[in-house]
Design a protein around this motif. Sequence first.
Motif, PDB file in Angstrom:
ATOM      1  N   HIS A  78       0.834  -1.205   0.000  1.00  0.00           N
ATOM      2  CA  HIS A  78       0.000   0.000   0.000  1.00  0.00           C
ATOM      3  C   HIS A  78       0.868   1.255   0.000  1.00  0.00           C
ATOM      4  O   HIS A  78       0.542   2.232  -0.692  1.00  0.00           O
ATOM      5  N   THR A  82       0.665   4.044  -3.016  1.00  0.00           N
ATOM      6  CA  THR A  82       0.121   5.368  -2.725  1.00  0.00           C
ATOM      7  C   THR A  82       1.201   6.261  -2.126  1.00  0.00           C
ATOM      8  O   THR A  82       2.230   5.807  -1.674  1.00  0.00           O
ATOM      9  N   PRO A  87      -2.243   7.800  -7.505  1.00  0.00           N
ATOM     10  CA  PRO A  87      -2.356   6.355  -7.724  1.00  0.00           C
ATOM     11  C   PRO A  87      -2.867   6.026  -9.126  1.00  0.00           C
ATOM     12  O   PRO A  87      -3.853   6.585  -9.589  1.00  0.00           O
TER      13      PRO A  87
END
Length: 362
Positions: A78, A82, A87
């Motif tokens: 993750h 991000t 993204p």
Amino acid sequence: MPLITDVRVTSFALADYERPYWNAILTTRHRALTFVEVETDSGETGLALAEGRTAAYAGPLRERLLGQDPLDSARLWHRMFTGWRKPVAKGDAIAAIGGVDNALWDLRGKLLGLPVYRLLGGFRSRVPVYAAGGYYEEGKGIDGLVAELERFVAAGYKNVKMKIGGASFAEDVERVHAAREAVGADVGLMIDANNAWNSAEALRFIRAVEDCTPMWFEEPCWPDDLAGMAELRRATAVPIASGEIEYTRWGARDLIESGAVDIVQADPQTGGGLTEWVRIAALASARHLPMAPHGDQYVGAHAVAAVDNGMIVESYAGLRPWQEDYVTTLPVVDGELVLPDTPGLGIEVDWDRLRQDAERVG
């Protein structure tokens, strides 16, 4: 617990192919290997192969990982996805994340003393494998194609794949029939068009070779034509395989929910790494679809061995035998790859020989 201290990407340019080869859309002229290494303050290093373009993203990814606990797989994925850019769910950035993610899995295996396929699920320790090849080359012809596929079978492969879509309709039909006659009825024969056609052209072709009983028809249509592939799938009994150029669980979701495929070929490197690949496998499992990942066996074998819907692994060992001069490969035993008991991915590199040969040409 050790913390991440560095992420390093290294590429090696080797001697070009004397005889370039091509599929329906791309020509391969150059030999090269790219590796990702993730280092820790304990001295343990994770290693994986990667796409050559990964180096362009190494800096931002390194910044997201420095000082982090390498065991936090979901959180680190993750963080890479991000925070350092808007993204996006497709393209080279996702492939770069995949290379780093796989090196992190190799590191986790080494830290915990287990092979990666067991960390990811451990469904089995041997997986069916096929030899990918059957490309076009100058002067190769049908005789050369037949000789190549026969060599794969003699090496122990029970399944082989060939390219189509790069010659005339009549020649490709002849090539498929010659391939089937050469390998025999008991060997699985896959055909791969690399997105060469629209759905009508693809249907015309598969109707002409259905008597060769292809194990699957791979990437028959343009990659954005999910509706066309779904229509083709309804029109033929030959399984439709695709997904190697989809990225992340969201791209795979659209591919699966459109009804476009019988076999999902998400790449455990370019699709976002093993962390994302097992998520895609879960999506496919919910629809009773098997996974047959695109890409080298180094990571693909661990992916297929980890899940209950793993079908078969792609191998380029016969197509690129030069890779075995530098990187260890898995043995083929009775048409299957035997997964290593060594911690991590089990990738070992002859760095001295690789540096020597790379320096020789560059």
